[in-house]
Scaffold this active site. Structure first.
Site, PDB file in Angstrom:
ATOM      1  N   LYS A   1     -41.260 -11.194 -16.904  1.00 57.52           N
ATOM      2  CA  LYS A   1     -41.936 -10.386 -15.872  1.00 57.52           C
ATOM      3  C   LYS A   1     -42.362  -9.021 -16.403  1.00 57.52           C
ATOM      4  O   LYS A   1     -43.501  -8.601 -16.209  1.00 57.52           O
ATOM      5  CB  LYS A   1     -41.012 -10.160 -14.665  1.00 57.52           C
ATOM      6  CG  LYS A   1     -40.636 -11.379 -13.887  1.00 57.52           C
ATOM      7  CD  LYS A   1     -39.868 -11.017 -12.621  1.00 57.52           C
ATOM      8  CE  LYS A   1     -38.518 -10.382 -12.885  1.00 57.52           C
ATOM      9  NZ  LYS A   1     -37.560 -11.276 -13.561  1.00 57.52           N
TER      10      LYS A   1
ATOM     11  N   ASN B   1     -40.367  -3.566  -9.887  1.00 55.86           N
ATOM     12  CA  ASN B   1     -39.113  -3.881 -10.583  1.00 55.86           C
ATOM     13  C   ASN B   1     -39.094  -3.357 -12.021  1.00 55.86           C
ATOM     14  O   ASN B   1     -38.029  -3.236 -12.618  1.00 55.86           O
ATOM     15  CB  ASN B   1     -38.898  -5.404 -10.574  1.00 55.86           C
ATOM     16  CG  ASN B   1     -37.487  -5.799 -10.952  1.00 55.86           C
ATOM     17  OD1 ASN B   1     -36.531  -5.390 -10.313  1.00 55.86           O
ATOM     18  ND2 ASN B   1     -37.361  -6.590 -12.008  1.00 55.86           N
TER      19      ASN B   1
ATOM     20  N   HIS C   1     -29.724 -16.136 -10.820  1.00 62.61           N
ATOM     21  CA  HIS C   1     -29.470 -15.477  -9.536  1.00 62.61           C
ATOM     22  C   HIS C   1     -29.020 -16.439  -8.434  1.00 62.61           C
ATOM     23  O   HIS C   1     -29.308 -16.212  -7.250  1.00 62.61           O
ATOM     24  CB  HIS C   1     -30.717 -14.723  -9.057  1.00 62.61           C
ATOM     25  CG  HIS C   1     -31.184 -13.671 -10.009  1.00 62.61           C
ATOM     26  ND1 HIS C   1     -30.362 -12.650 -10.456  1.00 62.61           N
ATOM     27  CD2 HIS C   1     -32.379 -13.474 -10.624  1.00 62.61           C
ATOM     28  CE1 HIS C   1     -31.043 -11.872 -11.287  1.00 62.61           C
ATOM     29  NE2 HIS C   1     -32.248 -12.350 -11.414  1.00 62.61           N
TER      30      HIS C   1
END
Length: 327
Positions: free
Chosen positions: A125, A148, A194
């Site tokens: 990302k 983020n 996650h």
């Protein structure tokens, strides 16, 4: 800063006063909202109070006075159990959203045509976000990068025509952004991660998919199709009538972008054309970076960046600190 006008004249609770939380307080106040700030840490409460915000123990307040709860992405929304502030908000019928949702609402109110790129994926990302921002700057765009990757989105300059926002989003942030509607949405890949916050891999993948499923009607969903989760997502989103660009670094595609012999190719109708060469670019070594580069290139092309500018931008990309960095 992006003033948040959608809650003007209303009272909003903000829980979690890290970088994005404090930025949300400033943006809401600038837009005319009354902010009540809360955090589990005394130091952060003191910092917010020093900045001029009303602070409170949100466990003891009357939640019926709030129009919304702006929640830090670090607090669980669903798994393993909703954070206590989420339960309090829901019991009072108060919506629970994040700072990127505030951005989306401001963009829709004031500059709905302003280019907005949102990027997610289990891996890659940050590199893909930084590379897209670099490519857009090389192409001459007024480019704002955040999310983020480090800079709170509401600390950036406001959306306007000709200014592109390039925003990295974690699954936690996507969860808190129900009206996410990027011009270009990118889902690089999905692999197990996650699970403590999403319960199952299926739920985690579904949250990631929401970013590309939400692209605007005339927008573009760019999806890496080298894993089963993303392949299925690409099919569903295409069936829903959205424009999908598939990306692969493992196999040539009949339609989409793929990487072969350190070259990014675009395939359409059985024919293929060369987009850019990534061989010898130190910051883009490795198959994982080939995937990042291909997704970033698909984004640049979707936003109208010429091929020669794209190649120049790829070659001048400095990379991120500690990511394939030569020492």
């Amino acid at each position: 800063m992006i003033p948040v006008t959608s809650f003007a004249g209303k009272t909003v609770a903000v829980f979690g006063l890290g970088g994005s939380g404090l930025a949300s307080c400033h943006a809401l106040k600038a837009g005319g909202a009354e902010v009540i700030a809360g955090d589990d840490g005394a130091e952060r409460l003191a910092e917010a109070a020093k900045a001029g915000f009303v602070t409170a123990d949100l466990r003891t307040v009357n939640w019926s006075r709030f129009a919304a709860l702006i929640l830090t992405p670090g607090a669980p929304l669903t798994h393993p159990a909703p954070h206590w502030s989420v339960l309090a908000a829901r019991s009072a019928g108060v919506e629970v959203i994040g700072d990127i949702e505030l951005f989306c609402r401001e963009r829709k109110r004031h500059a709905p045509d302003a280019p907005f790129v949102a990027i997610t994926g289990t891996n890659g990302k940050s590199t893909t976000t930084a590379l897209i921002a670099h490519l857009m700057r090389v192409a001459g765009y007024d480019t704002q990068m955040g999310g983020n990757i480090g800079t709170a989105i509401l600390s950036l300059e406001p959306p306007r025509k000709g200014r592109v926002h390039v925003i990295e989003m974690s699954s936690y942030q996507i969860d808190l952004t129900p009206s996410l509607d990027p011009t270009v949405g990118i889902l690089i890949n999905v692999s197990e991660d996650h699970i403590d916050r999403h319960g199952t891999l299926e739920h985690y993948a579904a949250v990631k998919e929401r970013l590309v499923a939400g692209v605007q009607s005339q927008g573009t969903a760019i999806i890496g199709v080298d894993d089963i989760w993303c392949r299925a997502a690409a099919d569903r989103i295409e069936q829903a009538g959205k424009r999908v660009v598939r990306v692969s670094v493992k196999n040539p595609l009949p339609d989409g972008l793929f990487v072969d012999h350190e070259t990014i190719w675009r395939a359409s109708g059985g024919a293929r054309s060369e987009i850019a060469r990534i061989g010898g670019i130190g910051s883009l070594r490795g198959l994982h970076n080939a995937q990042n580069a291909a997704c970033a290139s698909a984004c640049a092309l979707a936003l109208g960046v010429p091929g020669e500018v794209l190649q120049k931008g790829l070659r001048s990309f400095p990379g991120l600190a500690h990511r394939m960095e030569q020492v």
